[in-house]
Motif scaffolding. Structure first.
Motif, PDB file in Angstrom:
ATOM      1  N   LEU A  48       0.760  -1.069  -0.068  1.00 46.79           N
ATOM      2  CA  LEU A  48      -0.080   0.007  -0.004  1.00 46.79           C
ATOM      3  C   LEU A  48       0.755   1.478  -0.092  1.00 46.79           C
ATOM      4  CD1 LEU A  48      -2.640  -0.885   2.818  1.00 46.79           C
ATOM      5  CD2 LEU A  48      -2.870  -1.118   0.163  1.00 46.79           C
ATOM      6  N   LEU A  49       0.441   2.283  -0.834  1.00 46.91           N
ATOM      7  CA  LEU A  49       0.921   3.515  -0.818  1.00 46.91           C
ATOM      8  C   LEU A  49       0.002   4.455   0.184  1.00 46.91           C
ATOM      9  CD1 LEU A  49       2.503   3.758  -4.623  1.00 46.91           C
ATOM     10  CD2 LEU A  49       3.575   3.430  -2.395  1.00 46.91           C
ATOM     11  N   HIS A  50       0.210   4.637   1.209  1.00 50.46           N
ATOM     12  CA  HIS A  50      -0.530   5.449   1.993  1.00 50.46           C
ATOM     13  C   HIS A  50      -0.704   6.828   1.840  1.00 50.46           C
ATOM     14  CE1 HIS A  50      -1.348   1.912   4.738  1.00 50.46           C
ATOM     15  NE2 HIS A  50      -0.243   1.575   4.457  1.00 50.46           N
ATOM     16  N   HIS A  51      -1.718   7.485   1.848  1.00 48.88           N
ATOM     17  CA  HIS A  51      -1.913   8.698   1.487  1.00 48.88           C
ATOM     18  C   HIS A  51      -2.821   9.670   2.513  1.00 48.88           C
ATOM     19  CE1 HIS A  51      -0.937   8.029  -2.758  1.00 48.88           C
ATOM     20  NE2 HIS A  51      -1.770   6.923  -2.738  1.00 48.88           N
ATOM     21  N   ASN A  52      -2.200  10.731   2.789  1.00 45.49           N
ATOM     22  CA  ASN A  52      -2.802  11.480   3.764  1.00 45.49           C
ATOM     23  C   ASN A  52      -3.420  12.942   2.905  1.00 45.49           C
ATOM     24  OD1 ASN A  52      -0.760  13.660   3.017  1.00 45.49           O
ATOM     25  ND2 ASN A  52       0.468  12.854   4.614  1.00 45.49           N
ATOM     26  N   SER A 125       0.043  -3.906  10.691  1.00 47.79           N
ATOM     27  CA  SER A 125      -0.609  -2.663  10.506  1.00 47.79           C
ATOM     28  C   SER A 125      -0.590  -1.750   9.581  1.00 47.79           C
ATOM     29  CB  SER A 125      -0.040  -1.937  12.022  1.00 47.79           C
ATOM     30  OG  SER A 125       1.262  -1.688  11.986  1.00 47.79           O
ATOM     31  N   HIS A 126       0.680  -1.918   9.018  1.00 51.91           N
ATOM     32  CA  HIS A 126       1.013  -1.252   7.745  1.00 51.91           C
ATOM     33  C   HIS A 126       0.338  -1.727   6.635  1.00 51.91           C
ATOM     34  CE1 HIS A 126       4.868   0.663   9.137  1.00 51.91           C
ATOM     35  NE2 HIS A 126       4.193   0.340  10.524  1.00 51.91           N
ATOM     36  N   VAL A 345       1.308   8.464   8.943  1.00 52.28           N
ATOM     37  CA  VAL A 345       0.614   8.808   7.639  1.00 52.28           C
ATOM     38  C   VAL A 345       0.160  10.198   7.756  1.00 52.28           C
ATOM     39  CG1 VAL A 345      -1.232   8.146   6.084  1.00 52.28           C
ATOM     40  CG2 VAL A 345       0.133   6.154   7.283  1.00 52.28           C
ATOM     41  N   HIS A 346      -0.803  10.255   8.617  1.00 55.69           N
ATOM     42  CA  HIS A 346      -1.566  11.459   8.528  1.00 55.69           C
ATOM     43  C   HIS A 346      -1.205  12.579   9.343  1.00 55.69           C
ATOM     44  CE1 HIS A 346      -4.483   9.157   6.476  1.00 55.69           C
ATOM     45  NE2 HIS A 346      -4.303   8.024   7.370  1.00 55.69           N
ATOM     46  N   ARG A 347      -0.948  12.532  10.814  1.00 53.73           N
ATOM     47  CA  ARG A 347      -0.563  13.564  11.573  1.00 53.73           C
ATOM     48  C   ARG A 347      -1.381  15.067  11.558  1.00 53.73           C
ATOM     49  NH1 ARG A 347       4.391  11.251   9.380  1.00 53.73           N
ATOM     50  NH2 ARG A 347       4.447  12.548   7.749  1.00 53.73           N
ATOM     51  N   ARG A 348      -2.670  14.575  11.624  1.00 54.83           N
ATOM     52  CA  ARG A 348      -3.624  15.495  11.799  1.00 54.83           C
ATOM     53  C   ARG A 348      -3.736  16.293  13.164  1.00 54.83           C
ATOM     54  NH1 ARG A 348     -10.278  15.132  11.022  1.00 54.83           N
ATOM     55  NH2 ARG A 348     -10.755  17.125  10.121  1.00 54.83           N
ATOM     56  N   LEU A 349      -3.830  17.696  13.075  1.00 53.27           N
ATOM     57  CA  LEU A 349      -3.895  18.445  14.038  1.00 53.27           C
ATOM     58  C   LEU A 349      -5.269  18.091  14.810  1.00 53.27           C
ATOM     59  CD1 LEU A 349      -4.869  22.238  13.311  1.00 53.27           C
ATOM     60  CD2 LEU A 349      -5.502  20.146  12.106  1.00 53.27           C
ATOM     61  N   ARG A 350      -5.059  18.456  16.168  1.00 51.17           N
ATOM     62  CA  ARG A 350      -6.134  18.171  17.000  1.00 51.17           C
ATOM     63  C   ARG A 350      -7.292  19.217  17.066  1.00 51.17           C
ATOM     64  NH1 ARG A 350      -7.096  13.222  20.381  1.00 51.17           N
ATOM     65  NH2 ARG A 350      -4.695  12.057  20.076  1.00 51.17           N
TER      66      ARG A 350
END
Length: 521
Positions: A48-52, A125-126, A345-350
Motif C-alpha cells: 500500500l502507498l498510504h495517502h494523507n 498494521s502497515h 501517515v496523517h499527523r492531523r492536528l487536534r
C-alpha cells in the motif's frame, strides 16, 4: 523369559515410534497452519502507498499538522527546525533517534514507536488503510469544528433534555444549515434526537448511551454498579490564550479538573467524556461480555457449534474463555494500526489546535485559510460570549493527548472489540429490562421504548466510545466511522487467522459490519 522381555521392549519401541510419529505430525500441522496464515498476507495483500490529505506539504508553517508538545511561537506555530527533525526521526524508525526529538516542555509524546510494532496474528498494521482526513481548509473540517463547539457548549445538558433545551435545539438547527455536515439526519435535517450521535441504525435507536454502559456488571461473585466519577459542571479548560499556548508547548495543565464527589451514571456528554478519559482499552469489551454471558445460551450466535450438541458444552473453544480472549486480544493490534496511521501517515492536528487557528484568524493575529462556515458560526460566537476567546473549550485539564488526532485510538480498538462481540453473540437478541439514567445520574429507571437488540446496542457502544471524546473536545466526527472500520479490519484478520485452528465442524463467524453488510469469516 528372554522372549517375553524382548517382546516387551518391541512393544515399548513401537509405542515410542507411534507417539513420535503422532507428535511429529502435530508439529508439522501446527507449522502449516501458522505458515499458511503468514503466506496469505505475503501473497494476497498488496503493498500500500498510504495517502494523507496533503496538508503537511500544503502549509509550510505546518498549521494543519499535529505539533503539540514541540516548541511554538506566539501564534502557536511550530518551530520548523524542530518539526523537520521530528519528521526525520519518524521516517527512520531508529529507536535511539527518538530520544533526540526537541520538546517544548515537560510533556512527552505518546508512544510514536508503536507505529513500527509487528503482530503475529492478523494483518500487519502497515497493510491496512483508511481514507484521508478532511483537509484543513475544507468545508467538512469547518463543519466538524462547528459541531465540536456546540458539543462543548452543551456538555452539561442531560441527553434526556436534548428535545427541550434551547442550546441543543440551536445546535441541531445550525448543524442542519451547514453544507457538508456528515452527521445523521432525518429528512435532511439534524434533529435533537440525532444530535451528536453515530450514523448506524443501532446508534440512533433508544437512549443515547448503550445499555452496556449502564447495566450492572456481573463480576465473579458480585455485581458492579456502573456509576463513575465525573467532573463538575462548567469545569472547562484552555479557554484563555495564555493557557492554550502553554500546553501547545508541552507545559503541565495550568488548572486542574474539579471532580464531583458523587459517582453517577453517565447522563451527559461530560460524564461520557470523562469515562473515555479514564478507560484504557479492554474494559470496554470486558463489560459487555460479562453482561451478555449472564443471559445464557440464547444470547450466543446460532453459528456456535455447541448450541446443537447433545453431549458437549462450550468452554475453551466457543465458550466464555474464547470470547474473553478474542475481545481482549483485538484491542492492542487495533491500537497499533491506529498509531501507524497517526504518526507515519496523517499527523492531523487536534481540534484544540484548530481552535487556536480559528481564534487567531478571527482576531486578526493571523490569516489562515479556514472556511467561513465555522468562522461565522453561532457556536463560535456563543463560545466567545462565554469565555472571551474563540478557543475550543476542553473538558480535560491537559486538553488533548500528545499524539495526532487521526484516526481515533478509542475508535479503532472499540471497532475491533465490538466486531468480535458481534461475531460471537446473536445480534437480534433483545436486551431484557432496558434502563435509562435519571437526569442527575443517581438512578436507573426502566426504559419503555422500542426493543433494544444486542447488535444495535453494540453499535451504539462503539459510537459512545469512538466519539465520546468528541464531547470533551479532543476528536472530530470523521474519525468515528473511519476508525471503527479500521478496527473492524483488524478483528476480521484475527478471525481469519484462527479459522483453521478449530477441531469442531464450524461454518464461520457471521456478523453485521459497521456499513450494514453481512460478513462471514
Amino acid at each position: 523369559m528372554f522372549n517375553s522381555f524382548l517382546n516387551l521392549c518391541k512393544n515399548i519401541l513401537s509405542r515410542i515410534k507411534k507417539m513420535f510419529a503422532e507428535t511429529q505430525s502435530r508439529r508439522v500441522k501446527a507449522f502449516v497452519i501458522r505458515s499458511r496464515a503468514a503466506k496469505y498476507y505475503l501473497k494476497n495483500t498488496p503493498i500500500l502507498l498510504h495517502h494523507n490529505n496533503g496538508d503537511e506539504n500544503r502549509f509550510p508553517n505546518k498549521v494543519a499538522s499535529f505539533t503539540k508538545g514541540l516548541p511554538h511561537n506566539e501564534l502557536g506555530e511550530v518551530d520548523i527546525d524542530a518539526y523537520s527533525h521530528f519528521l526525520e526521526v519518524l521516517k527512520t524508525g531508529d529507536a535511539n533517534a527518538f530520544e533526540t526529538i526537541s520538546l517544548g516542555g515537560e510533556r512527552k509524546l505518546i508512544n510514536p514507536q508503536a507505529s513500527y510494532a509487528f503482530e503475529l496474528v492478523g494483518p500487519d498494521s502497515h497493510q491496512l488503510e483508511i481514507p484521508s482526513a478532511p483537509s484543513f481548509s475544507s468545508v467538512e473540517a469547518a463543519d466538524e469544528m462547528v459541531e465540536l463547539y456546540w458539543q462543548a457548549l452543551t456538555r452539561d445538558i442531560p441527553f434526556t433534555q436534548y428535545n427541550t433545551n434551547p442550546l441543543t435545539i440551536s445546535a441541531a438547527n445550525e448543524l442542519s444549515s451547514l453544507s457538508d455536515f456528515k452527521g445523521p439526519k432525518v429528512y435532511g435535517k439534524v434533529t435533537p434526537d440525532t444530535l451528536f450521535r453515530g450514523n448506524t441504525p443501532g446508534a440512533l435507536e433508544g437512549p443515547y448511551i448503550s445499555q452496556f454502559l449502564w447495566k450492572d456488571i456481573p463480576y465473579v461473585a458480585k455485581s458492579i454498579v456502573q456509576r463513575y466519577h465525573t467532573t463538575t459542571p462548567n469545569d472547562n479548560h484552555l479557554t484563555s490564550y495564555r493557557d492554550w499556548l502553554s500546553v501547545q508547548n508541552g507545559s503541565s495543565p495550568p488548572t486542574p479538573n474539579v471532580f464531583d464527589p458523587i459517582p453517577r451514571y453517565i447522563r451527559n456528554a461530560r460524564d461520557l467524556g470523562e469515562y473515555v478519559h479514564r478507560d484504557i482499552s479492554i474494559e470496554d469489551g470486558l463489560t459487555p461480555v460479562l453482561i451478555l454471558l449472564s443471559y445464557g445460551n440464547e444470547v450466543f450466535d446460532s453459528s456456535n457449534p455447541y448450541l446443537t450438541s447433545s453431549t458437549q458444552e462450550k468452554f475453551v473453544t466457543f465458550g466464555p474463555p474464547h470470547v474473553l480472549d478474542f475481545v481482549s486480544r483485538a484491542a492492542r493490534p487495533g491500537l497499533e494500526s491506529a498509531w501507524f496511521q497517526k504518526w507515519l501517515v496523517h499527523r492531523r492536528l487536534r481540534p484544540e489546535e484548530f481552535g487556536g487557528r480559528i481564534h487567531n484568524t478571527i482576531t486578526g493575529a493571523a490569516n489562515y485559510p479556514i472556511n467561513w462556515e465555522v468562522l461565522n458560526s453561532e457556536a463560535v460566537s456563543q463560545t466567545f460570549n462565554m469565555y472571551g476567546t474563540y478557543l475550543l473549550p476542553q473538558a480535560y485539564e491537559e486538553g488533548c493527548p500528545t499524539h495526532p488526532s487521526y484516526p481515533a485510538g478509542h475508535g479503532v480498538f472499540i471497532g475491533a472489540i465490538v466486531t468480535m462481540l458481534k461475531a460471537f453473540f446473536n445480534e437480534s437478541f433483545i436486551i431484557p429490562d432496558p434502563v435509562i439514567a435519571s437526569e442527575d445520574g443517581l438512578f436507573l429507571n426502566p426504559y419503555d421504548g422500542l426493543p433494544l437488540t444486542v447488535g444495535g446496542e453494540l453499535d451504539k457502544l462503539a459510537y459512545n466510545i469512538a466519539i465520546g471524546r468528541n464531547g470533551a473536545g479532543v476528536h472530530y466526527r470523521s474519525e468515528g466511522i473511519n476508525s471503527l472500520q479500521l478496527g473492524e479490519k483488524v478483528a476480521i484478520g484475527i478471525l481469519l487467522d484462527y479459522k483453521e485452528t478449530y477441531n469442531e465442524e464450524f461454518e464461520g463467524f457471521s456478523f453485521t459490519t459497521f456499513d450494514g453488510k453481512k460478513e462471514t469469516v
